[in-house]
Write a protein that holds these residues in place. Structure first.
Motif, PDB file in Angstrom:
ATOM      1  N   TYR A 355       0.805  -1.222   0.000  1.00 35.24           N
ATOM      2  CA  TYR A 355       0.000   0.000   0.000  1.00 35.24           C
ATOM      3  C   TYR A 355       0.843   1.279   0.000  1.00 35.24           C
ATOM      4  O   TYR A 355       0.699   2.157   0.868  1.00 35.24           O
ATOM      5  CB  TYR A 355      -0.933   0.003   1.211  1.00 35.24           C
ATOM      6  CG  TYR A 355      -1.769  -1.247   1.350  1.00 35.24           C
ATOM      7  CD1 TYR A 355      -2.426  -1.797   0.251  1.00 35.24           C
ATOM      8  CD2 TYR A 355      -1.904  -1.883   2.585  1.00 35.24           C
ATOM      9  CE1 TYR A 355      -3.199  -2.945   0.381  1.00 35.24           C
ATOM     10  CE2 TYR A 355      -2.679  -3.031   2.720  1.00 35.24           C
ATOM     11  CZ  TYR A 355      -3.318  -3.558   1.621  1.00 35.24           C
ATOM     12  OH  TYR A 355      -4.083  -4.687   1.746  1.00 35.24           O
ATOM     13  N   LEU A 356       1.723   1.435  -0.983  1.00 35.26           N
ATOM     14  CA  LEU A 356       2.578   2.616  -1.054  1.00 35.26           C
ATOM     15  C   LEU A 356       1.801   3.862  -1.462  1.00 35.26           C
ATOM     16  O   LEU A 356       2.239   4.987  -1.217  1.00 35.26           O
ATOM     17  CB  LEU A 356       3.726   2.396  -2.046  1.00 35.26           C
ATOM     18  CG  LEU A 356       4.639   1.192  -1.813  1.00 35.26           C
ATOM     19  CD1 LEU A 356       5.876   1.302  -2.684  1.00 35.26           C
ATOM     20  CD2 LEU A 356       5.025   1.031  -0.356  1.00 35.26           C
ATOM     21  N   LEU A 357       0.650   3.658  -2.097  1.00 41.66           N
ATOM     22  CA  LEU A 357      -0.178   4.788  -2.554  1.00 41.66           C
ATOM     23  C   LEU A 357      -1.538   4.793  -1.865  1.00 41.66           C
ATOM     24  O   LEU A 357      -2.535   5.207  -2.443  1.00 41.66           O
ATOM     25  CB  LEU A 357      -0.367   4.701  -4.078  1.00 41.66           C
ATOM     26  CG  LEU A 357       0.880   4.955  -4.917  1.00 41.66           C
ATOM     27  CD1 LEU A 357       0.641   4.553  -6.365  1.00 41.66           C
ATOM     28  CD2 LEU A 357       1.287   6.421  -4.843  1.00 41.66           C
ATOM     29  N   GLY A 358      -1.576   4.357  -0.578  1.00 45.61           N
ATOM     30  CA  GLY A 358      -2.876   4.161   0.038  1.00 45.61           C
ATOM     31  C   GLY A 358      -3.548   3.003  -0.676  1.00 45.61           C
ATOM     32  O   GLY A 358      -2.915   2.287  -1.439  1.00 45.61           O
ATOM     33  N   GLU A 359      -4.841   2.796  -0.434  1.00 47.23           N
ATOM     34  CA  GLU A 359      -5.500   1.716  -1.164  1.00 47.23           C
ATOM     35  C   GLU A 359      -6.977   1.977  -1.361  1.00 47.23           C
ATOM     36  O   GLU A 359      -7.623   2.643  -0.562  1.00 47.23           O
ATOM     37  CB  GLU A 359      -5.302   0.379  -0.436  1.00 47.23           C
ATOM     38  CG  GLU A 359      -5.736  -0.831  -1.253  1.00 47.23           C
ATOM     39  CD  GLU A 359      -5.161  -0.850  -2.673  1.00 47.23           C
ATOM     40  OE1 GLU A 359      -5.618  -0.047  -3.531  1.00 47.23           O
ATOM     41  OE2 GLU A 359      -4.262  -1.658  -2.927  1.00 47.23           O
ATOM     42  N   ARG A 360      -7.439   1.438  -2.478  1.00 45.27           N
ATOM     43  CA  ARG A 360      -8.862   1.469  -2.789  1.00 45.27           C
ATOM     44  C   ARG A 360      -9.464   0.113  -2.393  1.00 45.27           C
ATOM     45  O   ARG A 360      -9.440  -0.239  -1.225  1.00 45.27           O
ATOM     46  CB  ARG A 360      -9.040   1.830  -4.274  1.00 45.27           C
ATOM     47  CG  ARG A 360      -8.641   3.273  -4.561  1.00 45.27           C
ATOM     48  CD  ARG A 360      -8.862   3.685  -6.011  1.00 45.27           C
ATOM     49  NE  ARG A 360      -7.853   3.110  -6.907  1.00 45.27           N
ATOM     50  CZ  ARG A 360      -7.865   3.255  -8.228  1.00 45.27           C
ATOM     51  NH1 ARG A 360      -8.850   3.938  -8.813  1.00 45.27           N
ATOM     52  NH2 ARG A 360      -6.903   2.737  -8.982  1.00 45.27           N
TER      53      ARG A 360
END
Length: 511
Positions: A355-360
């Motif tokens: 989750y390096l870019l947050g997550e959907r």
């Protein structure tokens, strides 16, 4: 397939405005690839949670790649271009002033600056109603939330904005003068009522905008716009070249994967990723875990997106790869994948939350962060490589599990530059315990865009017939022993993703 009425060779151009690159393909009328070209552009992160791109850089890159490709390949081989059809990454927002000039950069799908606005709306009754009306999960990715953030936090720019565009709308306007957006891409904004096929009053009111602040809505087959004369001249195209609006990259990838029947799903892994199914009914989920996007009237592409696809392995490669040739990231990635193949399934107990870019989907947590878990003294770099790849695919599996609460899925089609690497395709088969087919044309977005164009031209009777024409080159069968191992690891992965919620929020607050 229909036959042309002329002896002159004819072709269809598809333009994919992806997250990190523009990809241009030329197909002959029979669907064979004549050639392709690619141009890359950067994403900027000026602050934590910000993801932006320069719209002028995107347009110039697209124009440069298209012009060179036409000159060196299409015109050189004596093809006449019948149509140009577009696809694009979803959820972008570009504010422009009354003269059509961008007010800053385009905000991409990966931008999380509106996470406070998203959290507040999602927890409200209004948020639940908007989700049901629009089919777009309440999350910082959506233009609804981005525009709301701008209204609250960037008031001067909000006041100056004449229209809020997607990057595809901006580029089509530059080429034709039309301010338009197709139903399909509009259905990913959180502002479009997928039941009524018009902008949603409640969503517009929440964002603080009127209908005139958005481009005109058109079907995906819309082809009324004409290239400006200066581009007809510079690109060497005739005035009768049709410009088809097209759809989103996700919907085109699904069409290009031939996934059009019950029991099938497609997995796309490029920079980001998604797992999708096609149906005539919307997936109703009280937990708001899925998107429901319109392809054409009566057809919905439903599923879950991940922020963290091939872009995560690219990040890993840039940090730890051995670049024998400067800037040759693809060779470095393949070397690392060869290393990963030497490690047993499960990476000897090393797990990666990507989750390096947050997550959907399915956790919908913009504060999520990357984690390596289970590290011990015997782990080497090759374990980290395999764990990184497995983590990306565990996340995809967690999306698939939620989808299977609503749909029976017996087989998978995989596409995208990362997903179709044979090592990754086999891992997907092993983790999901399902056969995985790979299309002969690995660019399913380009193929799907061609199929949409060909349907608009009458070459196919409808999109059903177009989807059935897709051919597959290879099918990967699951390894039962590896699947037994992965069942345990995916369970740990899902539990960790939930257990770290409080810590994700705590560390995000420190930044």
């Amino acid at each position: 397939m229909g036959k042309t009425n002329t002896t002159q060779k004819e072709c269809i151009i598809t333009i994919e405005l992806g997250t990190s690159a523009v990809r241009v393909f030329a197909f002959d009328i029979a669907g064979n690839v004549i050639g392709s070209a690619k141009g890359i552009y950067p994403t900027f992160h000026p602050e934590p949670d910000y993801s932006e791109q320069d719209p002028e850089q995107l347009f110039i890159t697209m124009l440069y790649v298209l012009k060179n490709f036409l000159t060196e390949t299409v015109h050189a081989k004596k093809y006449k271009v019948l149509t140009i059809c577009f696809s694009a990454a979803m959820h972008s927002v570009l504010p422009i002033d009354k003269n059509g000039v961008p007010l800053g950069n385009v905000i991409t799908w990966a931008d999380n600056r509106g996470k406070d606005e998203a959290k507040k709306l999602k927890e409200s009754t209004l948020g639940k109603n908007i989700y049901k009306a629009t089919g777009t999960p309440i999350h910082p990715m959506s233009p609804l939330v981005k525009i709301t953030w701008m209204k609250n936090k960037d008031k001067e720019r909000f006041k100056k904005t004449n229209k809020f565009l997607s990057i595809k709308s901006y580029i089509i306007q530059q080429l034709t003068g039309e301010y338009i957006i197709d139903y399909s891409l509009a259905s990913a904004t959180g502002l479009f009522n997928i039941h009524k096929l018009k902008w949603d009053a409640d969503a517009l009111d929440h964002a603080g905008i009127a209908v005139n602040k958005l481009p005109a809505l058109v079907p995906v087959f819309h082809a009324e716009g004409k290239l400006r004369k200066e581009y007809q001249t510079s690109l060497g195209l005739s005035a009768d070249t049709k410009i088809i609006t097209g759809s989103s990259d996700g919907c085109m990838a699904t069409l290009g994967a031939g996934v059009w029947e019950e029991g099938k799903a497609t997995i796309t892994i490029e920079d980001s990723g998604a797992m999708r199914v096609v149906g005539k009914e919307i997936l109703k989920d009280e937990q708001q875990r899925f998107f429901n996007y319109v392809l054409t009237e009566g057809y919905y592409v439903s599923g879950g997106p991940t922020n963290n696809g091939g872009i995560i392995f690219e990040w890993f490669t840039k940090q730890f790869g051995d670049f024998k040739n400067a800037y040759d990231i693809e060779s470095s990635m393949m070397e690392l994948i060869n290393d990963a193949s030497l490690v047993a399934a499960g990476s000897d107990g090393l797990l990666f939350l990507p989750y390096l870019l947050g997550e959907r989907a399915p956790i919908w947590n913009a504060n999520a962060r990357g984690v390596y878990f289970g590290l011990n003294i015997n782990h080497e770099q090759k374990h980290f490589v395999r764990a990184t790849i497995e983590g990306i695919l565990y996340e995809m599996y967690s999306i698939g599990k939620t989808l299977e609460e609503h749909r029976s899925i017996k087989s998978l089609s995989v596409n995208g530059s990362f997903g179709t690497i044979p090592f990754c395709s086999q891992l997907i088969a092993d983790i999901f315990n399902k056969p995985v087919s790979v299309s002969k044309n690995t660019s399913s977005v380009g193929l799907g865009t061609f199929l949409l164009s060909a349907t608009a031209m009458g070459i196919y009777k409808n999109l059903d017939a177009a989807a059935k024409s897709v051919e597959f080159s290879e099918t990967f069968k699951p390894n039962k022993q590896h699947n037994a191992i992965y069942k345990n690891y995916t369970g740990i992965f899902e539990r960790l993703s939930k257990k770290f919620n409080a810590e994700f929020e705590a560390i995000a607050n420190l930044q």
